[in-house]
Design a protein around this motif. Structure first.
Motif, PDB file in Angstrom:
ATOM      1  N   ILE A 109      72.692  -0.725 -33.376  1.00  0.00           N
ATOM      2  CA  ILE A 109      72.653   0.657 -33.437  1.00  0.00           C
ATOM      3  C   ILE A 109      71.042   1.176 -34.189  1.00  0.00           C
ATOM      4  O   ILE A 109      70.592   1.725 -33.188  1.00  0.00           O
ATOM      5  CB  ILE A 109      74.258   1.441 -34.079  1.00  0.00           C
ATOM      6  N   LYS A 110      70.941   0.715 -34.640  1.00  0.00           N
ATOM      7  CA  LYS A 110      70.030   0.785 -35.953  1.00  0.00           C
ATOM      8  C   LYS A 110      68.602   0.213 -34.548  1.00  0.00           C
ATOM      9  O   LYS A 110      67.621   0.781 -34.784  1.00  0.00           O
ATOM     10  CB  LYS A 110      69.781   0.119 -37.359  1.00  0.00           C
ATOM     11  N   HIS A 111      69.056  -1.029 -33.871  1.00  0.00           N
ATOM     12  CA  HIS A 111      68.084  -1.966 -33.352  1.00  0.00           C
ATOM     13  C   HIS A 111      67.025  -0.663 -32.280  1.00  0.00           C
ATOM     14  O   HIS A 111      66.196  -0.157 -31.815  1.00  0.00           O
ATOM     15  CB  HIS A 111      68.079  -3.099 -32.946  1.00  0.00           C
ATOM     16  N   ARG A 112      68.417  -0.251 -31.824  1.00  0.00           N
ATOM     17  CA  ARG A 112      68.496   0.519 -29.885  1.00  0.00           C
ATOM     18  C   ARG A 112      67.668   1.822 -30.812  1.00  0.00           C
ATOM     19  O   ARG A 112      66.920   2.179 -29.952  1.00  0.00           O
ATOM     20  CB  ARG A 112      69.766   1.070 -29.629  1.00  0.00           C
ATOM     21  N   LEU A 113      67.925   2.070 -32.020  1.00  0.00           N
ATOM     22  CA  LEU A 113      67.534   3.699 -31.988  1.00  0.00           C
ATOM     23  C   LEU A 113      65.613   3.163 -32.772  1.00  0.00           C
ATOM     24  O   LEU A 113      65.282   4.375 -32.081  1.00  0.00           O
ATOM     25  CB  LEU A 113      68.399   3.336 -33.683  1.00  0.00           C
ATOM     26  N   MET A 114      65.362   2.500 -33.278  1.00  0.00           N
ATOM     27  CA  MET A 114      64.175   2.318 -33.512  1.00  0.00           C
ATOM     28  C   MET A 114      63.300   1.996 -31.992  1.00  0.00           C
ATOM     29  O   MET A 114      62.280   2.426 -32.284  1.00  0.00           O
ATOM     30  CB  MET A 114      64.348   1.071 -34.841  1.00  0.00           C
ATOM     31  N   SER A 115      63.580   1.129 -31.466  1.00  0.00           N
ATOM     32  CA  SER A 115      63.076   0.903 -31.057  1.00  0.00           C
ATOM     33  C   SER A 115      62.952   2.627 -29.562  1.00  0.00           C
ATOM     34  O   SER A 115      61.863   2.531 -29.110  1.00  0.00           O
ATOM     35  CB  SER A 115      63.510  -0.199 -29.773  1.00  0.00           C
ATOM     36  N   LYS A 116      63.680   2.924 -29.677  1.00  0.00           N
ATOM     37  CA  LYS A 116      63.552   4.501 -29.370  1.00  0.00           C
ATOM     38  C   LYS A 116      62.490   5.159 -29.984  1.00  0.00           C
ATOM     39  O   LYS A 116      62.387   6.013 -29.412  1.00  0.00           O
ATOM     40  CB  LYS A 116      64.879   5.530 -28.357  1.00  0.00           C
ATOM     41  N   LYS A 175      64.794  14.134 -29.009  1.00  0.00           N
ATOM     42  CA  LYS A 175      64.834  14.373 -27.804  1.00  0.00           C
ATOM     43  C   LYS A 175      65.767  13.271 -27.463  1.00  0.00           C
ATOM     44  O   LYS A 175      66.719  12.699 -27.272  1.00  0.00           O
ATOM     45  CB  LYS A 175      64.193  14.077 -26.303  1.00  0.00           C
ATOM     46  N   PHE A 176      65.051  11.682 -28.321  1.00  0.00           N
ATOM     47  CA  PHE A 176      65.807  10.564 -28.006  1.00  0.00           C
ATOM     48  C   PHE A 176      67.288  10.929 -29.021  1.00  0.00           C
ATOM     49  O   PHE A 176      68.222   9.692 -29.017  1.00  0.00           O
ATOM     50  CB  PHE A 176      64.452   9.835 -28.711  1.00  0.00           C
ATOM     51  N   GLN A 177      66.688  11.161 -30.077  1.00  0.00           N
ATOM     52  CA  GLN A 177      67.671  11.542 -31.152  1.00  0.00           C
ATOM     53  C   GLN A 177      69.731  11.645 -31.429  1.00  0.00           C
ATOM     54  O   GLN A 177      70.128  10.955 -30.986  1.00  0.00           O
ATOM     55  CB  GLN A 177      67.063  12.619 -32.407  1.00  0.00           C
ATOM     56  N   PRO A 178      69.649  12.449 -30.515  1.00  0.00           N
ATOM     57  CA  PRO A 178      70.755  13.194 -30.410  1.00  0.00           C
ATOM     58  C   PRO A 178      71.955  11.993 -28.791  1.00  0.00           C
ATOM     59  O   PRO A 178      72.985  11.943 -29.278  1.00  0.00           O
ATOM     60  CB  PRO A 178      70.899  14.480 -30.211  1.00  0.00           C
ATOM     61  N   MET A 193      78.194  13.230 -35.335  1.00  0.00           N
ATOM     62  CA  MET A 193      78.675  12.107 -35.615  1.00  0.00           C
ATOM     63  C   MET A 193      77.265  10.702 -34.691  1.00  0.00           C
ATOM     64  O   MET A 193      77.579   9.530 -35.149  1.00  0.00           O
ATOM     65  CB  MET A 193      79.570  11.292 -34.513  1.00  0.00           C
ATOM     66  N   GLU A 194      76.457  11.266 -34.168  1.00  0.00           N
ATOM     67  CA  GLU A 194      75.032  10.402 -33.771  1.00  0.00           C
ATOM     68  C   GLU A 194      74.447   9.913 -35.212  1.00  0.00           C
ATOM     69  O   GLU A 194      74.123  10.618 -35.838  1.00  0.00           O
ATOM     70  CB  GLU A 194      74.505  10.798 -32.513  1.00  0.00           C
ATOM     71  N   PRO A 195      74.399   8.633 -35.105  1.00  0.00           N
ATOM     72  CA  PRO A 195      73.321   8.289 -36.014  1.00  0.00           C
ATOM     73  C   PRO A 195      71.280   8.518 -35.918  1.00  0.00           C
ATOM     74  O   PRO A 195      71.346   9.421 -34.477  1.00  0.00           O
ATOM     75  CB  PRO A 195      72.328   6.758 -35.315  1.00  0.00           C
ATOM     76  N   LEU A 254      79.918   6.260 -39.835  1.00  0.00           N
ATOM     77  CA  LEU A 254      80.995   5.315 -40.007  1.00  0.00           C
ATOM     78  C   LEU A 254      81.909   5.874 -38.995  1.00  0.00           C
ATOM     79  O   LEU A 254      82.642   4.700 -38.499  1.00  0.00           O
ATOM     80  CB  LEU A 254      81.576   5.621 -41.712  1.00  0.00           C
ATOM     81  N   THR A 255      82.250   7.130 -38.731  1.00  0.00           N
ATOM     82  CA  THR A 255      82.921   7.723 -37.324  1.00  0.00           C
ATOM     83  C   THR A 255      82.317   6.203 -36.181  1.00  0.00           C
ATOM     84  O   THR A 255      83.285   6.164 -35.424  1.00  0.00           O
ATOM     85  CB  THR A 255      83.082   8.459 -36.972  1.00  0.00           C
ATOM     86  N   THR A 256      81.376   6.359 -36.449  1.00  0.00           N
ATOM     87  CA  THR A 256      80.010   5.850 -34.404  1.00  0.00           C
ATOM     88  C   THR A 256      80.935   4.145 -34.500  1.00  0.00           C
ATOM     89  O   THR A 256      81.037   3.446 -34.196  1.00  0.00           O
ATOM     90  CB  THR A 256      78.924   5.999 -34.839  1.00  0.00           C
ATOM     91  N   ILE A 257      80.473   3.349 -35.853  1.00  0.00           N
ATOM     92  CA  ILE A 257      81.006   2.468 -36.271  1.00  0.00           C
ATOM     93  C   ILE A 257      82.415   2.493 -36.135  1.00  0.00           C
ATOM     94  O   ILE A 257      82.259   1.246 -35.597  1.00  0.00           O
ATOM     95  CB  ILE A 257      80.481   1.704 -37.937  1.00  0.00           C
ATOM     96  N   PHE A 258      83.163   2.965 -36.690  1.00  0.00           N
ATOM     97  CA  PHE A 258      84.600   2.554 -36.217  1.00  0.00           C
ATOM     98  C   PHE A 258      85.415   2.438 -35.041  1.00  0.00           C
ATOM     99  O   PHE A 258      85.521   2.516 -35.254  1.00  0.00           O
ATOM    100  CB  PHE A 258      85.455   4.019 -37.548  1.00  0.00           C
TER     101      PHE A 258
END
Ligand code: SAH
Length: 365
Positions: A268-275, A288-291, A309-311, A322-326
């Motif tokens: 998730i972090k990887h995707r988030l960081m590339s965005k 824009k990218f965040q939510p 719940m979004e990263p 954690l809800t996302t990970i769960f």
């Protein structure tokens, strides 16, 4: 039997796969059919059947018994867990134990089994041992199913080089009628039904001879009596015990959950960081990218998407709820409940101050 016919066959009879493998495969098929949890192999010799059975995922307890400790010890190391079993613990638990002792004696460690196998054992028993054998196996152990295999002496004339018995340690070898009358009487005495079959087909035209190995499958007719009614002293010596790592053990479950949580969070972090990089520092575009979870829905599968719940990234930190990970299937299946997830990772994974998200520093991978 016609002598010429017989001679002709003694030259060509060769079982493929070898007979011992066919016997073991027969047991394996039975295990697949009845799905016993606890299996004991009496007269387990070099543990080759036990080794094969350890891969049957329904089995949680495997035990071997042999009167010869040395033959068991030869290959018992093959029953130990491998490094891969520790790296990827199985969901089922599995304990394998080897005992040194005789089937003519009762021992409480042999109680509670669903299936007991006696492959090419009875013909090795002395008369006095064979007399006690039914009471020990059917009366005392009383599993739901017993499988007994033994040579069919009627087949012997077809086997090259067999004079009296197939093995020098055999005390007897029975015809089909002899085995069946012993088995039927034993079944009647201890309330089992029995069906006869075998492995190693006779040649075409000689079907009357029967299978090379005759097999009786005994099924108990009524539920087992309560085991506490059977007190008896331990007489067997345990020579080997292996407890396989399993996710049923909290210690292994915790390790598996932590690595799965970290792995998921990293994706998730990887995707988030590339965005993040893609949108640069433009605050308008960044927001824009965040939510939007849709941008990496191919990774996230079926996520429960709620705004809160979004990263997100804040300064040098990435927060992955954690809800996302769960909601990732593998984490979900391992933990069962969200509370269990929180409990298992507590103190092991860096969390946000309110404990709701996994926290990473953006500068470190
Ligand atoms: N079951 C094995 C091989 C059986 S050979 C297989 O499927 O290949 C018979 C085995 O029974 C031998 O290992 C022998 O040591 C063992 N045995 C003989 N008498 C026994 C007894 N009274 N109690 C337990 N094991 C016995």
């Amino acid at each position: 039997m016609d002598k010429n016919f017989q001679e002709e066959f003694t030259q060509i009879i060769k079982f493929q796969p070898p007979l011992y493998k066919q016997r073991h495969q027969f047991v394996k098929d039975l295990v697949e059919k009845y799905k016993p949890k606890k299996v004991a192999d009496l007269g387990c010799a070099d543990c080759s059947l036990l080794w094969m059975l350890k891969f049957c995922s329904c089995i949680e307890v495997l035990a071997g018994l042999d009167i010869c400790a040395n033959v068991m010890k030869e290959k018992m190391h093959t029953l130990s867990p491998l490094p891969v079993d520790y790296l990827q613990p199985s969901e089922r638990s599995l304990t394998v134990t080897l005992h040194h002792g005789s089937v003519a004696h009762k021992d409480p460690c042999m109680l509670g089994f669903d299936l007991v196998t006696c492959i090419e054992l009875i013909e090795h028993l002395e008369e006095s041992e064979l007399k006690k054998f039914p009471e020990v196996v059917f009366g005392f152990m009383a599993p739901s199913i017993v499988v007994i295999s033994t040579p069919n002496s009627e087949f012997n004339p077809l086997l090259p080089g067999v004079m009296l018995y197939r093995h020098p340690d055999h005390k007897f070898e029975w015809s089909q009628a002899q085995f069946q009358s012993w088995a039927l009487e034993t079944a009647r005495c201890y309330n089992y039904s029995v069906e006869f079959t075998g492995v190693g087909h006779p040649p075409t035209g000689m079907e009357k001879v029967g299978f090379c190995t005759q097999i009786g499958v005994f099924v108990r007719k009524y539920p087992q009596t309560v085991q506490s009614e059977k007190p008896t002293e331990a007489v067997y010596k345990t020579v080997f015990k292996a407890v396989y790592p399993s996710l049923k053990d909290e210690k292994y479950l915790q390790n598996a959950v932590i690595s799965e949580v970290m792995f998921t969070a990293q994706i998730i972090k990887h995707r988030l960081m590339s965005k993040h990089k893609e949108y640069g520092d433009d605050p308008e575009r960044k927001s824009k990218f965040q939510p939007s979870m849709d941008c990496f829905s191919d990774y996230l599968g079926k996520l429960v998407v709620e705004k809160n719940m979004e990263p997100f990234v804040s300064g040098n930190e990435v927060y992955i709820p954690l809800t996302t990970i769960f909601s990732f299937p593998k984490v979900n299946r391992l933990c069962g409940t969200f509370e269990k997830l929180c409990k298992l990772i507590a103190g092991k994974v860096t969390l946000s101050s309110d404990g709701s998200a996994v926290m990473f520093n953006t500068e470190y991978e």
